[in-house]
Design an enzyme around this catalytic site. Structure first.
Site, PDB file in Angstrom:
ATOM      1  N   CYS A  37      -4.562   2.738  -3.669  1.00 39.22           N
ATOM      2  CA  CYS A  37      -3.439   3.364  -2.838  1.00 39.22           C
ATOM      3  C   CYS A  37      -2.191   2.484  -3.772  1.00 39.22           C
ATOM      4  CB  CYS A  37      -3.832   3.558  -1.516  1.00 39.22           C
ATOM      5  SG  CYS A  37      -4.816   4.716  -1.181  1.00 39.22           S
ATOM      6  N   HIS A  50       1.520  -1.459  -0.140  1.00 45.95           N
ATOM      7  CA  HIS A  50       0.024  -0.237  -0.299  1.00 45.95           C
ATOM      8  C   HIS A  50       0.764   1.131   0.088  1.00 45.95           C
ATOM      9  CE1 HIS A  50      -2.780   3.559   2.007  1.00 45.95           C
ATOM     10  NE2 HIS A  50      -4.135   2.123   1.627  1.00 45.95           N
ATOM     11  N   LYS A  68      -9.569  -0.200  10.498  1.00 44.11           N
ATOM     12  CA  LYS A  68      -9.779  -1.555   9.771  1.00 44.11           C
ATOM     13  C   LYS A  68     -10.891  -2.260  10.634  1.00 44.11           C
ATOM     14  CE  LYS A  68      -6.595   0.274   6.178  1.00 44.11           C
ATOM     15  NZ  LYS A  68      -7.615   0.856   5.719  1.00 44.11           N
ATOM     16  N   GLN A  88      -3.777  -4.881   6.949  1.00 42.82           N
ATOM     17  CA  GLN A  88      -5.246  -5.517   6.420  1.00 42.82           C
ATOM     18  C   GLN A  88      -5.110  -7.744   7.173  1.00 42.82           C
ATOM     19  OE1 GLN A  88      -8.193  -5.011   4.176  1.00 42.82           O
ATOM     20  NE2 GLN A  88      -6.631  -3.145   3.690  1.00 42.82           N
ATOM     21  N   ASP A 108       3.286  -4.414   7.528  1.00 36.33           N
ATOM     22  CA  ASP A 108       2.222  -3.529   7.548  1.00 36.33           C
ATOM     23  C   ASP A 108       1.071  -4.397   8.095  1.00 36.33           C
ATOM     24  OD1 ASP A 108      -0.073  -2.217   7.328  1.00 36.33           O
ATOM     25  OD2 ASP A 108       0.529  -1.642   5.091  1.00 36.33           O
TER      26      ASP A 108
END
Ligand code: PLP
Length: 408
Positions: free
Chosen positions: A366, A124, A227, A204, A201
Site C-alpha cells: 500500500c 501508506h 497492529k 507503525q 500517521d
C-alpha cells in the site's frame, strides 16, 4: 532486561505455538497485523459471554457495564499516547478511518483550489488517497517530499516544501516499508513556525516505541488497534482541542447528537460528536486490554528488545550480498524490505519462506509512490514484533539462502 522475558511473552500469544507447513510458525508480518495475547482474546470472549450490550443507550445493568468498559479505553489510549485528556481521543476503527475523518471533517471545508498538502513519498495509501480525494474534488495540490537513498526524510526538506498555500503536513512516523523513523517532532516545530498544522500517521510507530503526542506537538496522531496487538476494527486518533473545535463531524447518526428535530440538529460535545452509530464496542474493549498489556511490558523495554533484533538482523542480512535491502537509515524500526538479485518476484520469496513456516508480506505494501521512487514494483517485507527472537532471524536468513539457491 527488566520486565522483558521474550520466552515468557511468547507464551502469552497462543498462535505462536502452532505449526505452519509442518514447521514452527515464525511470524514476521507484524507490519500488516500483529498477533493477539491471551488477555485480549479472553477480554473479547468475556465481553461477548458476560458483559455485552450496546453502549451509551442503557438504563440497564449490562449497558452500563459495557459503557463503562468501553469508555475507560479512551483514558487508556490517552495514557498510552501521553495526551493531556481522554477528551483529546476520538475512538474509531483504525488509522484509515481516522485520516479520512480529518480529510472530510477538518481539511475539506478549509481548503480551496490551489491550497497545498505536503506529504512524504513514504506514505501508506491511507495517508495518500484521502488527500487525493481533495485533489480530485476541490483542486487541492499534493506536494511530495522525497527521502534520500537510504530512506531518511530530512525535516528541513519538508519545511522547504511549505509555502503560504500549505494548509497541512501529513506524514508517517515510521515507514511501513523501510522502517525509517521520521523526526515528526522537528517537522512539527518547523511546520508550526510557518503556521501549518501537522497530521502524523502513527500506525507503525506506536507499536515499536514510546509515543508522546504532547512532546511531538502535532495536531493529529492516528493509531490502529490491530497492529498494537489488539483486535481488528479498533483504533483512535488524537486531535488537539484547537483542531477538534475546528472540525466538522464526518459521519452522522446516533450517539453524536444532542438534539434532532425535523428542522435542525445539534451535536454532542467532542469527542462524541465525531463518533456516530454503534461503535466497535468489543474491539475497543480488547484494544484497551492490548494497550494495558503493552504498558505493563513497557514500551521502552519493547523498543530496546526490537532494537537488539534489528541490529542482529541488519548484521545477518548484510552478509547476503545477493539480497537488496531497501532503506538503511541508522534510525529505523525492525522492518526490512528486500528483493533478490535475478528474476525472482517478491511473491516467490514469500512462497519459499512460507514453506518454512515463515510469514512475511510481499507486494507494494500500500505504498505505490514509494515503490516508484525505489524503482521496484514489489518487495518482500519482514517486520518484527515484540515476541520475535534472534533465533527467528537465523531461520529467516537460512530460508533466504534457500530462496537464493532456488530462485536467484
Ligand atoms: N498507515 C500505515 C503506515 C500503515 O502501515 C497502515 C497499515 O498497514 C495504515 C496506515 C492503515 O491502517 P489500517 O488499515 O489499520 O487503517
Amino acid at each position: 532486561m527488566k520486565n522483558f522475558d521474550v520466552n515468557a511473552i511468547r507464551a502469552d500469544f497462543p498462535i505462536l505455538a502452532r505449526q505452519v507447513n509442518d514447521k514452527p510458525l515464525v511470524y514476521l508480518d507484524n507490519g500488516a497485523s500483529s498477533q493477539k495475547p491471551q488477555v485480549v482474546i479472553d477480554a473479547i470472549t468475556n465481553a461477548y459471554s458476560h458483559e455485552y450490550s450496546n453502549v451509551h443507550r442503557g438504563l440497564h445493568y449490562l449497558s452500563n457495564v459495557a459503557t463503562e468498559k468501553y469508555e475507560a479505553v479512551r483514558a487508556t489510549i490517552a495514557k498510552f499516547l501521553n495526551a493531556a485528556s481522554e477528551d483529546d481521543i476520538i475512538l474509531n476503527s483504525g488509522t484509515t478511518e481516522g485520516i479520512n475523518m480529518v480529510a472530510y471533517g477538518w481539511a475539506m471545508p478549509r481548503m480551496a483550489a490551489g491550497d497545498e498538502i505536503v506529504l512524504s513519498v513514504m506514505e501508506h495509501h491511507a495517508n495518500i488517497v484521502p488527500w487525493h480525494f481533495l485533489r480530485e474534488r476541490q483542486g487541492v495540490v499534493l506536494k511530495w517530499v522525497e527521502t534520500d537513498a537510504a530512506g531518511h526524510l530530512d525535516p528541513a526538506k519538508v519545511a522547504a516544501a511549505i509555502t503560504d498555500k500549505t494548509k497541512l503536513v501529513a506524514i508517517t512516523h515510521v515507514s511501513n516499508v523501510l522502517g525509517s523513523k521520521v523526526d515528526v517532532k522537528e517537522i512539527t516545530r518547523l511546520a508550526h513556525a510557518q503556521g501549518v498544522p501537522v497530521l502524523v500517521d502513527g500506525s507503525q510507530a506506536a507499536v515499536h516505541m514510546p509515543v508522546d503526542v504532547r512532546d511531538i506537538g502535532c495536531d493529529f496522531y492516528a493509531i490502529t488497534g490491530h497492529k498494537l496487538y489488539g483486535p481488528t476494527g479498533s483504533g483512535a486518533i488524537y486531535v488537539t482541542r484547537e483542531r477538534m473545535a475546528e472540525m466538522r463531524p464526518f459521519i452522522g447518526g446516533g450517539d453524536m447528537i444532542r438534539e434532532v428535530t425535523r428542522e435542525a440538529v445539534s451535536y454532542n460535545d467532542p469527542p462524541m460528536k465525531f463518533e456516530a452509530g454503534t461503535p466497535g464496542i468489543v474491539q475497543t474493549i480488547g484494544f484497551g486490554v492490548a494497550l494495558e498489556y503493552l504498558m505493563a511490558l513497557g514500551m521502552g523495554n519493547i523498543a530496546r528488545h526490537e532494537e537488539q533484533l534489528k541490529t542482529y538482523a541488519q548484521s545477518r542480512l548484510q552478509g547476503l550480498n545477493w539480497l537488496n535491502v531497501q532503506g538503511n537509515t541508522p534510525d529505523k524500526a525492525a522492518i526490512f524490505s528486500f528483493t533478490l538479485d535475478g528474476a525472482a518476484h517478491a511473491h516467490d520469496i514469500s512462497t519459499v519462506l512460507d514453506k518454512k513456516g515463515i510469514a512475511v508480506r510481499a507486494g507494494h505494501h500500500c505504498a505505490q509512490p514509494l515503490m516508484a521512487h525505489l524503482g521496484v514494483t514489489a518487495t518482500a517485507r519482514a517486520s518484527f514484533g515484540l515476541y520475535n527472537t534472534t533465533q527467528e532471524v537465523d531461520k529467516l536468513i537460512e530460508a533466504l539462502e534457500l530462496c537464493h539457491e532456488l530462485l536467484g
